[in-house]
Design an enzyme around this catalytic site. Structure first.
Site, PDB file in Angstrom:
ATOM      1  N   ALA A 178       0.808  -1.230   0.000  1.00 43.15           N
ATOM      2  CA  ALA A 178       0.000   0.000   0.000  1.00 43.15           C
ATOM      3  C   ALA A 178       0.835   1.273   0.000  1.00 43.15           C
ATOM      4  O   ALA A 178       0.281   2.361  -0.001  1.00 43.15           O
ATOM      5  CB  ALA A 178      -0.920  -0.008   1.213  1.00 43.15           C
ATOM      6  N   ASN A 232       1.460  -3.260   8.156  1.00 43.89           N
ATOM      7  CA  ASN A 232       2.429  -3.814   7.210  1.00 43.89           C
ATOM      8  C   ASN A 232       3.263  -2.706   6.583  1.00 43.89           C
ATOM      9  O   ASN A 232       4.453  -2.884   6.329  1.00 43.89           O
ATOM     10  CB  ASN A 232       1.694  -4.609   6.126  1.00 43.89           C
ATOM     11  CG  ASN A 232       1.110  -5.885   6.679  1.00 43.89           C
ATOM     12  OD1 ASN A 232       1.841  -6.844   6.932  1.00 43.89           O
ATOM     13  ND2 ASN A 232      -0.193  -5.899   6.911  1.00 43.89           N
ATOM     14  N   HIS A 236      -1.180   7.149   4.080  1.00 43.92           N
ATOM     15  CA  HIS A 236       0.138   6.761   4.584  1.00 43.92           C
ATOM     16  C   HIS A 236       1.097   7.914   4.316  1.00 43.92           C
ATOM     17  O   HIS A 236       1.289   8.307   3.161  1.00 43.92           O
ATOM     18  CB  HIS A 236       0.630   5.501   3.869  1.00 43.92           C
ATOM     19  CG  HIS A 236      -0.309   4.349   4.009  1.00 43.92           C
ATOM     20  ND1 HIS A 236      -0.489   3.679   5.194  1.00 43.92           N
ATOM     21  CD2 HIS A 236      -1.155   3.767   3.131  1.00 43.92           C
ATOM     22  CE1 HIS A 236      -1.382   2.732   5.041  1.00 43.92           C
ATOM     23  NE2 HIS A 236      -1.810   2.753   3.795  1.00 43.92           N
TER      24      HIS A 236
HETATM   25  N1  LIG Z   1       1.968  -4.777   2.602  1.00 45.87           N
HETATM   26  C1  LIG Z   1       0.840  -4.082   2.619  1.00 45.87           C
HETATM   27  O1  LIG Z   1       0.816  -2.876   2.327  1.00 45.87           O
HETATM   28  C2  LIG Z   1      -0.419  -4.756   3.005  1.00 45.87           C
HETATM   29  C3  LIG Z   1      -0.429  -6.056   3.433  1.00 45.87           C
HETATM   30  N2  LIG Z   1      -1.592  -6.672   3.766  1.00 45.87           N
HETATM   31  C4  LIG Z   1      -1.531  -8.057   4.239  1.00 45.87           C
HETATM   32  O2  LIG Z   1      -2.272  -8.867   3.373  1.00 45.87           O
HETATM   33  C5  LIG Z   1      -3.051  -9.779   4.122  1.00 45.87           C
HETATM   34  C6  LIG Z   1      -4.288 -10.163   3.329  1.00 45.87           C
HETATM   35  O3  LIG Z   1      -5.097  -9.023   3.135  1.00 45.87           O
HETATM   36  P1  LIG Z   1      -6.601  -9.157   2.635  1.00 45.87           P
HETATM   37  O4  LIG Z   1      -6.683  -9.975   1.411  1.00 45.87           O
HETATM   38  O5  LIG Z   1      -7.161  -7.788   2.619  1.00 45.87           O
HETATM   39  O6  LIG Z   1      -7.224  -9.959   3.861  1.00 45.87           O
HETATM   40  P2  LIG Z   1      -8.530 -10.904   3.874  1.00 45.87           P
HETATM   41  O7  LIG Z   1      -8.812 -11.176   5.301  1.00 45.87           O
HETATM   42  O8  LIG Z   1      -9.608 -10.325   3.013  1.00 45.87           O
HETATM   43  O9  LIG Z   1      -8.034 -12.233   3.165  1.00 45.87           O
HETATM   44  C7  LIG Z   1      -7.039 -13.061   3.670  1.00 45.87           C
HETATM   45  C8  LIG Z   1      -7.357 -14.467   3.212  1.00 45.87           C
HETATM   46  O10 LIG Z   1      -6.240 -15.298   3.510  1.00 45.87           O
HETATM   47  C9  LIG Z   1      -6.710 -16.491   4.106  1.00 45.87           C
HETATM   48  N3  LIG Z   1      -5.692 -17.026   5.001  1.00 45.87           N
HETATM   49  C10 LIG Z   1      -5.328 -16.552   6.209  1.00 45.87           C
HETATM   50  N4  LIG Z   1      -4.343 -17.318   6.737  1.00 45.87           N
HETATM   51  C11 LIG Z   1      -4.097 -18.287   5.836  1.00 45.87           C
HETATM   52  C12 LIG Z   1      -3.211 -19.383   5.798  1.00 45.87           C
HETATM   53  N5  LIG Z   1      -2.368 -19.615   6.813  1.00 45.87           N
HETATM   54  N6  LIG Z   1      -3.211 -20.192   4.716  1.00 45.87           N
HETATM   55  C13 LIG Z   1      -4.064 -19.957   3.685  1.00 45.87           C
HETATM   56  N7  LIG Z   1      -4.951 -18.939   3.654  1.00 45.87           N
HETATM   57  C14 LIG Z   1      -4.956 -18.111   4.724  1.00 45.87           C
HETATM   58  C15 LIG Z   1      -7.978 -16.096   4.841  1.00 45.87           C
HETATM   59  O11 LIG Z   1      -8.807 -17.232   4.952  1.00 45.87           O
HETATM   60  P3  LIG Z   1      -9.504 -17.658   6.350  1.00 45.87           P
HETATM   61  O12 LIG Z   1     -10.187 -16.411   6.846  1.00 45.87           O
HETATM   62  O13 LIG Z   1     -10.424 -18.746   5.906  1.00 45.87           O
HETATM   63  O14 LIG Z   1      -8.387 -18.109   7.212  1.00 45.87           O
HETATM   64  C16 LIG Z   1      -8.575 -15.041   3.911  1.00 45.87           C
HETATM   65  O15 LIG Z   1      -9.415 -15.608   2.944  1.00 45.87           O
HETATM   66  C17 LIG Z   1      -3.345  -9.045   5.428  1.00 45.87           C
HETATM   67  O16 LIG Z   1      -3.530  -9.956   6.494  1.00 45.87           O
HETATM   68  C18 LIG Z   1      -2.111  -8.203   5.640  1.00 45.87           C
HETATM   69  O17 LIG Z   1      -1.180  -8.908   6.444  1.00 45.87           O
HETATM   70  C19 LIG Z   1      -2.786  -6.036   3.640  1.00 45.87           C
HETATM   71  C20 LIG Z   1      -2.827  -4.742   3.220  1.00 45.87           C
HETATM   72  C21 LIG Z   1      -1.655  -3.983   2.886  1.00 45.87           C
HETATM   73  O1  LIG Z   2      -3.647  -1.403   2.943  1.00 43.33           O
HETATM   74  C1  LIG Z   2      -3.192  -0.493   3.625  1.00 43.33           C
HETATM   75  O2  LIG Z   2      -3.569   0.689   3.528  1.00 43.33           O
HETATM   76  C2  LIG Z   2      -2.057  -0.726   4.547  1.00 43.33           C
HETATM   77  C3  LIG Z   2      -2.269  -1.715   5.560  1.00 43.33           C
HETATM   78  O3  LIG Z   2      -3.311  -2.252   5.753  1.00 43.33           O
HETATM   79  C4  LIG Z   2      -1.122  -2.043   6.385  1.00 43.33           C
HETATM   80  O4  LIG Z   2      -0.207  -1.223   6.534  1.00 43.33           O
HETATM   81  O5  LIG Z   2      -1.131  -3.156   6.891  1.00 43.33           O
END
Ligand SMILES: NC(=O)C1=CN([C@@H]2O[C@H](COP(=O)(O)OP(=O)(O)OC[C@H]3O[C@@H](n4cnc5c(N)ncnc54)[C@H](OP(=O)(O)O)[C@@H]3O)[C@@H](O)[C@H]2O)C=CC1
Ligand SMILES: O=C([O-])CC(=O)C(=O)O
Length: 267
Positions: free
Chosen positions: A124, A190, A220
């Site tokens: 992000a 993150n 951000h």
């Molecule tokens: N770097 C960045 O800027 C950002 C990073 N992120 C990261 O991305 C991740 C995902 O975001 P988002 O898609 O919005 O979240 P969501 O909650 O919409 O989706 C995450 C999916 O991953 C699945 N999941 C969780 N753990 C596992 C596992 N161990 N093995 C397989 N599947 C798994 C969940 O399934 P279930 O619920 O069935 O477990 C869910 O369907 C966030 O948790 C965050 O850490 C997000 C935003 C910004």
């Molecule tokens: O998606 C975003 O804006 C950033 C976010 O969630 C994070 O930093 O984990």
């Protein structure tokens, strides 16, 4: 064509798959879901022309060109570390997971044994290239502020700091190190962790997190100072409808990174 396995098929995963559906160079063959969530994930993929196969672990004989994590912190331990050991290159969006003590070293060791690489995606935020270049000359300070609508802080420790349904102005819900931010707010810090790993480290990067009932954006903002001079940026991300904690740019960041592996020129 690159054969990709994706871990997680939530807000980010589904949006990435939609963007790649007609891509001639990138094909997501497998999606790894949490045990018990396979049917739900299959439902989410029902409208795709060629839906990826849904699994709960990478089969022992599978050799994807890339494994991309779009799931959450626990998926690093569960799927990324074993894949690295097997020589599979991994891309990570849940960069905050690397705030856990010792995990960076374990990832490095697994990648070295597998003779492969890990790529931490900017997600992000932008400006990571400039920040990590500035680090070469020496950084003095990096200050980050993450501001999101109040609803994005639901089911987090912010609920103990204020009443998210009642606040009528921007409210600071956390001030401290990036390490502590990533521990307390794994789905919202993150970016803080990414800035730290590119810059001054998790313990010296100062983080402020704000719940803002008047904002519809995930904002951000960071400022860096050092031998190179100074640099600041503000990114106003639109949240994904499927998950207000996550900015749409994260999806585009995954697609860009995958494309860079497939295209002759990467940028
Ligand atoms: N770097 C960045 O800027 C950002 C990073 N992120 C990261 O991305 C991740 C995902 O975001 P988002 O898609 O919005 O979240 P969501 O909650 O919409 O989706 C995450 C999916 O991953 C699945 N999941 C969780 N753990 C596992 C596992 N161990 N093995 C397989 N599947 C798994 C969940 O399934 P279930 O619920 O069935 O477990 C869910 O369907 C966030 O948790 C965050 O850490 C997000 C935003 C910004
Ligand atoms: O998606 C975003 O804006 C950033 C976010 O969630 C994070 O930093 O984990």
């Amino acid at each position: 064509m690159l054969n990709i396995t994706m871990i997680g098929c939530g807000a980010i995963g589904v949006a990435v798959l939609e963007l790649l559906e007609n891509d001639a160079q990138l094909r997501v063959e497998h999606v790894i879901a949490s045990a018990g969530s396979e049917a739900l994930v299959q439902q989410r993929l029902a409208s795709f022309k060629r839906p990826p196969q849904v699994l709960t672990a990478l089969p022992a004989d599978a050799r994807p060109d890339l494994l991309v994590e779009c799931a959450g912190h626990k998926a690093i331990e569960e799927h990324v570390l074993p894949a690295l050991e097997r020589g599979i290159a991994c891309l990570i969006v849940s960069v905050g997971a690397l705030s856990e003590l010792g995990l960076v070293e374990r990832l490095e060791a697994a990648a070295a044994r597998g003779n492969t690489r890990i790529e931490l995606l900017p997600g992000a935020i932008g400006g990571i290239d400039a920040l990590s270049a500035a680090k070469v000359g020496g950084l003095d300070s990096v200050d980050y502020t993450g501001r999101k609508p109040a609803r994005a802080w639901k089911n987090t420790p912010a609920e103990e700091v204020c009443n998210l349904d009642a606040i009528d102005q921007a409210t600071v819900i956390f001030e401290g190190s990036a390490r502590e931010a990533a521990r307390l707010y794994p789905k919202n810090a993150n970016v803080a962790a990414t800035l730290s790993l590119a810059g001054l480290g998790l313990d010296r990067t100062r983080v402020t997190l704000i719940a803002d009932p008047l904002s519809e954006e995930n904002v951000h903002h960071f400022e860096a100072r050092g031998a190179f001079g100074g640099f600041e940026m503000s990114l106003r991300g639109k949240p994904l409808q499927a998950n207000p904690k996550t900015s749409a740019l994260t999806v585009y960041s995954v697609v860009r990174a995958l494309g860079n592996h497939a295209h002759a020129i990467s940028i």
